[in-house]
Design a protein around this motif. Sequence first.
Motif, short mmCIF file in Angstrom:
data_model
loop_
_atom_site.label_atom_id
_atom_site.label_comp_id
_atom_site.label_asym_id
_atom_site.label_seq_id
_atom_site.Cartn_x
_atom_site.Cartn_y
_atom_site.Cartn_z
N ALA A 153 -3.86 20.97 -12.66
CA ALA A 153 -4.23 20.16 -11.49
C ALA A 153 -4.08 18.69 -11.85
CB ALA A 153 -5.66 20.44 -11.06
N VAL A 154 -3.87 17.86 -10.85
CA VAL A 154 -3.89 16.41 -11.05
C VAL A 154 -4.98 15.85 -10.14
CG1 VAL A 154 -2.06 15.97 -9.35
CG2 VAL A 154 -2.55 14.27 -11.10
N LEU A 155 -5.82 15.01 -10.72
CA LEU A 155 -6.97 14.43 -10.04
C LEU A 155 -6.76 12.92 -10.06
CD1 LEU A 155 -9.72 15.28 -8.82
CD2 LEU A 155 -10.71 15.03 -11.08
N SER A 156 -6.29 12.36 -8.96
CA SER A 156 -5.77 11.00 -9.01
C SER A 156 -6.50 10.05 -8.09
CB SER A 156 -4.28 11.01 -8.63
OG SER A 156 -3.79 9.70 -8.58
N ASN A 157 -6.92 8.89 -8.65
CA ASN A 157 -7.30 7.76 -7.83
C ASN A 157 -6.02 7.05 -7.43
OD1 ASN A 157 -9.96 8.35 -8.21
ND2 ASN A 157 -10.49 6.49 -9.34
N ASN A 158 -5.60 7.24 -6.19
CA ASN A 158 -4.34 6.64 -5.76
C ASN A 158 -4.47 6.07 -4.36
OD1 ASN A 158 -4.45 9.06 -4.38
ND2 ASN A 158 -2.32 9.60 -4.73
N PHE A 159 -3.38 5.64 -3.77
CA PHE A 159 -3.43 4.88 -2.53
C PHE A 159 -2.22 5.20 -1.67
CE2 PHE A 159 -1.98 2.46 -6.22
CZ PHE A 159 -0.65 2.25 -5.90
N TYR A 160 -2.27 4.75 -0.43
CA TYR A 160 -1.15 4.92 0.48
C TYR A 160 -0.15 3.78 0.29
CZ TYR A 160 -3.37 8.63 3.19
OH TYR A 160 -3.93 9.82 3.59
N LEU A 161 1.12 4.11 0.32
CA LEU A 161 2.19 3.12 0.29
C LEU A 161 2.45 2.60 1.71
CD1 LEU A 161 4.53 5.07 -2.13
CD2 LEU A 161 3.30 2.97 -2.67
N PRO A 162 3.16 1.49 1.84
CA PRO A 162 3.44 0.97 3.20
C PRO A 162 4.17 1.96 4.10
CG PRO A 162 3.88 -0.71 1.54
CD PRO A 162 3.58 0.55 0.80
N ASN A 163 4.93 2.92 3.50
CA ASN A 163 5.66 3.89 4.32
C ASN A 163 4.77 5.04 4.81
OD1 ASN A 163 5.26 5.46 2.05
ND2 ASN A 163 7.42 5.54 1.45
N GLY A 164 3.47 4.97 4.48
CA GLY A 164 2.54 6.00 4.96
C GLY A 164 2.37 7.17 4.02
N LYS A 165 3.16 7.22 2.93
CA LYS A 165 3.02 8.30 1.96
C LYS A 165 2.07 7.88 0.85
CE LYS A 165 7.66 10.21 2.72
NZ LYS A 165 8.96 10.57 2.09
N SER A 166 1.44 8.87 0.24
CA SER A 166 0.55 8.55 -0.88
C SER A 166 1.37 8.29 -2.13
CB SER A 166 -0.43 9.70 -1.12
OG SER A 166 0.26 10.89 -1.43
N PHE A 167 0.85 7.43 -2.99
CA PHE A 167 1.54 7.09 -4.23
C PHE A 167 1.25 8.17 -5.26
CE2 PHE A 167 1.35 4.87 -8.42
CZ PHE A 167 2.72 4.71 -8.58
N LEU A 168 2.20 9.09 -5.44
CA LEU A 168 2.07 10.17 -6.41
C LEU A 168 3.47 10.46 -6.95
CD1 LEU A 168 -0.45 12.03 -7.31
CD2 LEU A 168 0.85 13.83 -6.21
N PRO A 169 3.93 9.63 -7.90
CA PRO A 169 5.32 9.77 -8.40
C PRO A 169 5.47 10.93 -9.37
CG PRO A 169 4.19 8.03 -9.58
CD PRO A 169 3.21 8.53 -8.55
N LEU A 170 5.02 12.11 -8.97
CA LEU A 170 5.05 13.29 -9.81
C LEU A 170 5.69 14.43 -9.05
CD1 LEU A 170 1.31 13.16 -10.96
CD2 LEU A 170 3.25 12.21 -12.22
N ASP A 171 6.21 15.39 -9.76
CA ASP A 171 6.69 16.62 -9.14
C ASP A 171 5.47 17.49 -8.84
OD1 ASP A 171 7.82 18.96 -8.33
OD2 ASP A 171 8.99 19.31 -10.14
N ARG A 172 5.12 17.61 -7.56
CA ARG A 172 3.91 18.34 -7.17
C ARG A 172 3.99 19.82 -7.57
NH1 ARG A 172 0.69 15.76 -3.03
NH2 ARG A 172 1.51 13.68 -2.59
#
Length: 973
Positions: A153-172
């Motif tokens: 699992a990945v447990l991330s404090n992250n945020f939304y990018l201006p394009n509306g997608k969440s910042f998660l630069p990983l292969d889900r």
Amino acid sequence: MCLRRLLQSAQLQRAWRAVFVKHVHGRHQGAWRWTHSGGGTYRAVIFDMGGVLIPSPGRVAAEWEVQNHIPSGTILKALISGGKNGPWMKFMRAEITTEDFLQKFGRLCSEISKTSVPVDSFFSLLTSERVAKQFPVMTEAITQIRAKGLQTAVLSNNFYLPNGKSFLPLDRKQFDVVVESCLEGVCKPDARMYKLCLERLGRQPSESIFLDDLGPNLKAAASLGIHTIKVHDPETAVKELETLLGFPLRMAVPNTRPVRKTMEIPKDSLEKYLQDLLGTQATGPLELLQFDHGQSNPTYYIRLAKHQLVLRKKPPGTLLPSAHAVEREFRIMKALANAGVPVPKVLDLCEDSRVIGTPFYLMEYCPGLIYKDPSLPGLEPSQRRAIYTAMNRVLCKIHSVDLKAAGLEDYGKHGDYIARQVQTWIKQYRASETSTIPPMERLIEWLPAHLPRQQQTAVVHGDFRLDNLLFHPERAEVLAVLDWELSTLGDPLADVASSCLAHYLPSSFPIQPGLRDSDLTELGIPTAEEYFRMYCLHMGIRPTENWNFYMAFSSFRIAAILQGVYKRSLTGLSPPVRELYQRLKQFMERHVYPAEPELQHHQASAEKWTPSPLVEDLKEKAKAEGLWNLFLPVETDPEKKYGAGLTNVEYAHLCEVMGTSLYAPEIFNCSAPDTGNMELLVRYGTEEQKARWLIPLLEGKARSCFAMTEPQVASSDATNIESSIREEDGFYVINGHKWWVSGILDPRCQLCVFMGKTDPHAPRHQQQSMLLVPMDTPGIKIIRPLTVYGLEDAPGGHGEVLFEQVCVPKENMVLGPGRGFEIAQGRLGPGRIHHCMRLIGYSERALALMKARAKSRMAFGKPLVEQGTVLADIAQSRVEIEQARLLVLKAAHVMDVAGNKAAALDIAMIKMVAPSMAYRVTDRAIQAFGAAGLSSDYPLAQFFTRARALRFADGPDEVHRAAVAKTELKRCS
């Protein structure tokens, strides 16, 4: 209410008996083991993102501050300013927009540093692909963890990018569960984040390990009972994780992977052979990995004691004449090593197939780099040019070997190499041809008419290209030339053309990526013409005028090779499977087809809702002849505990035979929905769930159904499912309205696999769960049977069903809450294409009936078979069946060699093609039969309705078309 009803049910009585047996007998027999919280039995590894999987914001900030002359520590101070109510934490909880955050954060940074801070620049760097790239050591660790069956699992404090997608630069796809602060509205170290992750994993804190680089986050996890690892650097953290888990997490050998189940070789006999070869000091556990490299002759990495070896073997099955000659590879490499050509040191050739099933040879492992992508991403232009120059020079070294001194004068014929090669590859192509390909026909005519005159005879590699070279890790030096399967004596210019083939292939070419759509000048890579001139300069020869011929021949040769691979994938049934195929066909001829009239009569009688005694009798016959549970693929059931251990390609041929009769799949216990449900239990079920449900299904003593589709929503999008599953009194309570629940009316149906929502507020694909619901549970109400074009499909039928306050024990949850969508995709693994395999059988039977009818009936003074429209229909049906079969077999082959995910596009295509094809073929057959084709005297009407229904049952055509189109558009971009 729920508890009272369940206490009255027979199900609870069984449960209490089971608990009693476990408690009393387990203590004495050791059948039940309990692991306390300190026992170290871990089932899940949870990763933080920043600082663990990718560089932390603090690390990125430190480098950025130096480059932009910002006072050190400015960004970090701003990040922690205000605590949980600061702009950074609010941004990660999605309480403020990107624009608001940058404005407030910029003001805060400027106040701290007493200077203007361009925070837009920092934010762009933080989210760029160059910086936000996963650490390779963590990628390897996750791969190994999942290979051992643990969850991630990945447990991330992250945020939304201006394009509306969440910042998660990983292969889900690496993770079973992804928990993002911006989606949940809470951030670490809030305990809710950890609890949410554990709940979705279906794990206890003591079963989990959490990696983070920040003390407060680790402290919060530890307070819940989760084991924690503080990450100072990824390498050290992985070493600590290895110690806790008790198995290695770093793949020490690049370009390797665990051996695929379908490519396994017998380790015991191999280990004995190696000990005899290497001596008694070669003792200890044998480690075996498979190289990604080596498509034609499978290649393996071996570690035994202090020895590191590479094993290269012939592939199994019937091979084309003179193909896959590992014996020649061994000889040429031994000779070239003495001539100064960089090749791996070969140790031994074993031609005894009894050791591992095919001949093989061994060589020493030589560490280095293999560049699979000819565009050499990540290198500077000067480095790329140096790599191609080194490639060119080593080719010249091969072509300069003194044949007599190397003892290779008899390694091949002298002269007329190209003429012989052209004829050889034409023969190879004809031997593996599956259909007429006009461009290949033109080359077959053109090549012999334009043969060049051979200028020199030399050792030729036969498949010389960049990814057959092993390079030094730090400099542009070729350490070893690999893959000598096609080597001989001949025209060296053929090798030069082979090494330039990538220049003419697109980057998306699946087997060998190319450079056709790349800017070679910008990359620093020489063009094909420059590379050829470089070779001529190094060899001291004049450039040939027939360069285009060599490139045309090189293209023809690789096309012929790929055609051979494709043909082998279609017809490569082993002798045992061919024998099984013949027994199945004989059983169909002797028992199934003759029984069809009686079975059809039963299906139309007053007793239709009770199982046919004849079917039950035929099941026992099939079981006695070993024609039972053929469907489970070897990848899912490698030990053959539950089925025949066939590959998807092998089963496709058998499934097609079963598809020629409406009744056959059930007779062999290979019918839906039981096959999908059994596969689900094998892959995801606990041992208790398997004992309770899987065994009766495998034995044919029970049947099952699958409840997903709902009348109120478009169920082609599984995330629309509205039926609820809520926790109450230690049970799960189901409420929902389902329909098209196939098989639920069968009196033998004992299990319903139910899909519903456990958490409507979770991320879209983590709201659904799957439960195993016993059919005798109170609250299941069948409203009515549904008909398909007036047919009821008795005795299983298709039911419309209400689930009202249906109470199910918590241990009946499959895999864990929120895993339903994932399971639904997994359940549609090999089962996703069984319908398509059967549809080929439907169509073959329909066409056979049509041909017999056309020969026996007269209309307008002549047989139907002489009518032009009927002839055209027969021809069109044959063409469409062959096209669909090839596509089905290709999908099965990709699933076997690359896995279900890699085959997603092929699966979507066959789901588009097969039902529509069967629908058209059957429609033409009905037309030839006239009114009789509409009756139940022939199976055509039921073939027709099932083919039409399957354009919905496995997902509507529109969904599959959209999936294929999106993949195509991605390729274009």
